[in-house]
Design an enzyme around this catalytic site. Sequence first.
Site, PDB file in Angstrom:
ATOM      1  N   ALA A  10      55.901  58.276 -34.363  1.00 21.89           N
ATOM      2  CA  ALA A  10      56.825  58.067 -33.255  1.00 21.89           C
ATOM      3  C   ALA A  10      56.194  57.079 -32.273  1.00 21.89           C
ATOM      4  CB  ALA A  10      57.126  59.396 -32.559  1.00 21.89           C
ATOM      5  N   GLY A  14      49.898  55.505 -31.031  1.00 21.47           N
ATOM      6  CA  GLY A  14      48.649  54.761 -31.187  1.00 21.47           C
ATOM      7  C   GLY A  14      48.617  53.815 -32.371  1.00 21.47           C
ATOM      8  N   GLU A  90      54.713  46.677 -36.149  1.00 24.06           N
ATOM      9  CA  GLU A  90      56.177  46.792 -36.038  1.00 24.06           C
ATOM     10  C   GLU A  90      56.860  46.543 -37.383  1.00 24.06           C
ATOM     11  OE1 GLU A  90      57.238  48.096 -33.416  1.00 24.06           O
ATOM     12  OE2 GLU A  90      55.770  47.611 -31.867  1.00 24.06           O
ATOM     13  N   ALA A  91      56.292  47.110 -38.437  1.00 21.98           N
ATOM     14  CA  ALA A  91      56.769  46.862 -39.800  1.00 21.98           C
ATOM     15  C   ALA A  91      58.181  47.376 -40.052  1.00 21.98           C
ATOM     16  CB  ALA A  91      55.801  47.487 -40.810  1.00 21.98           C
ATOM     17  N   CYS A 147      55.447  65.472 -27.827  1.00 14.42           N
ATOM     18  CA  CYS A 147      56.623  65.462 -26.968  1.00 14.42           C
ATOM     19  C   CYS A 147      56.208  65.931 -25.572  1.00 14.42           C
ATOM     20  CB  CYS A 147      57.656  66.413 -27.576  1.00 14.42           C
ATOM     21  SG  CYS A 147      59.186  66.614 -26.628  1.00 14.42           S
ATOM     22  N   TYR A 183      61.867  54.031 -24.212  1.00 21.00           N
ATOM     23  CA  TYR A 183      61.950  55.039 -25.268  1.00 21.00           C
ATOM     24  C   TYR A 183      61.020  56.191 -24.935  1.00 21.00           C
ATOM     25  CZ  TYR A 183      64.433  51.525 -27.947  1.00 21.00           C
ATOM     26  OH  TYR A 183      65.367  50.598 -28.358  1.00 21.00           O
ATOM     27  N   CYS A 187      60.186  65.827 -29.738  1.00 17.50           N
ATOM     28  CA  CYS A 187      60.277  66.764 -30.851  1.00 17.50           C
ATOM     29  C   CYS A 187      61.756  66.970 -31.180  1.00 17.50           C
ATOM     30  CB  CYS A 187      59.615  68.093 -30.496  1.00 17.50           C
ATOM     31  SG  CYS A 187      60.515  69.036 -29.245  1.00 17.50           S
TER      32      CYS A 187
END
Length: 200
Positions: A10, A14, A90-91, A147, A183, A187
């Site tokens: 998410a 990291g 950022e694949a 979260c 963003y 959870c």
Amino acid sequence: MAKLYFRYGAMNSGKSTALLQAAFNYEERGQHVLLAKPEIDTKGADQISSRLGVARRVDFLIAPDADVRALVAEHAAGIGGNVACLLIDEAQFLHPRQVDDLLRIVVDDGIPVLAYGIRTDFQTRAFPGSARLLELAHSLEELKTICRCGRKALFNARLVGGRFVFDGDQVAIDELSHEKVTYESMCAECYLRESGGRLH
């Protein structure tokens, strides 16, 4: 044997920090790496930047219709053809055929590829690039974050002007929007609470 790695998580787990650390580790041993990201990710322009304040310019940006294997060959030639690893940030924004290119870079060219990205969008749907990476990668590794409630975050909720939204285009980067887009990693329980039970 070279492998295709997909390291996903998410937002704020990291990923960019891990990518920059991996690049540092290779280069500390005298090896050459190539860094890239899709050009649709305008945040940071041609930089990969970590929330910790570390940043580095990519070797090349990947256009939506680009042949990634040709880009790697071109940039590898510039450093004598000796590429120890290709690292992609950022694949999730890659086109599925570009993920196919990554597998060919690994199998046919013998270059390991470490791809970092998020699995799903703000509506809990897989990004096309992420879906293809989940299908093709030799190795999958989840990078975890939490979260606001302390549970493991799975989803990326979108806020526009500070309010949660659950409709809109799949890609919205704050520099491209009229209102500030942010963003929050959440959870499943908190996401469902904010969305009124919607998973779209």
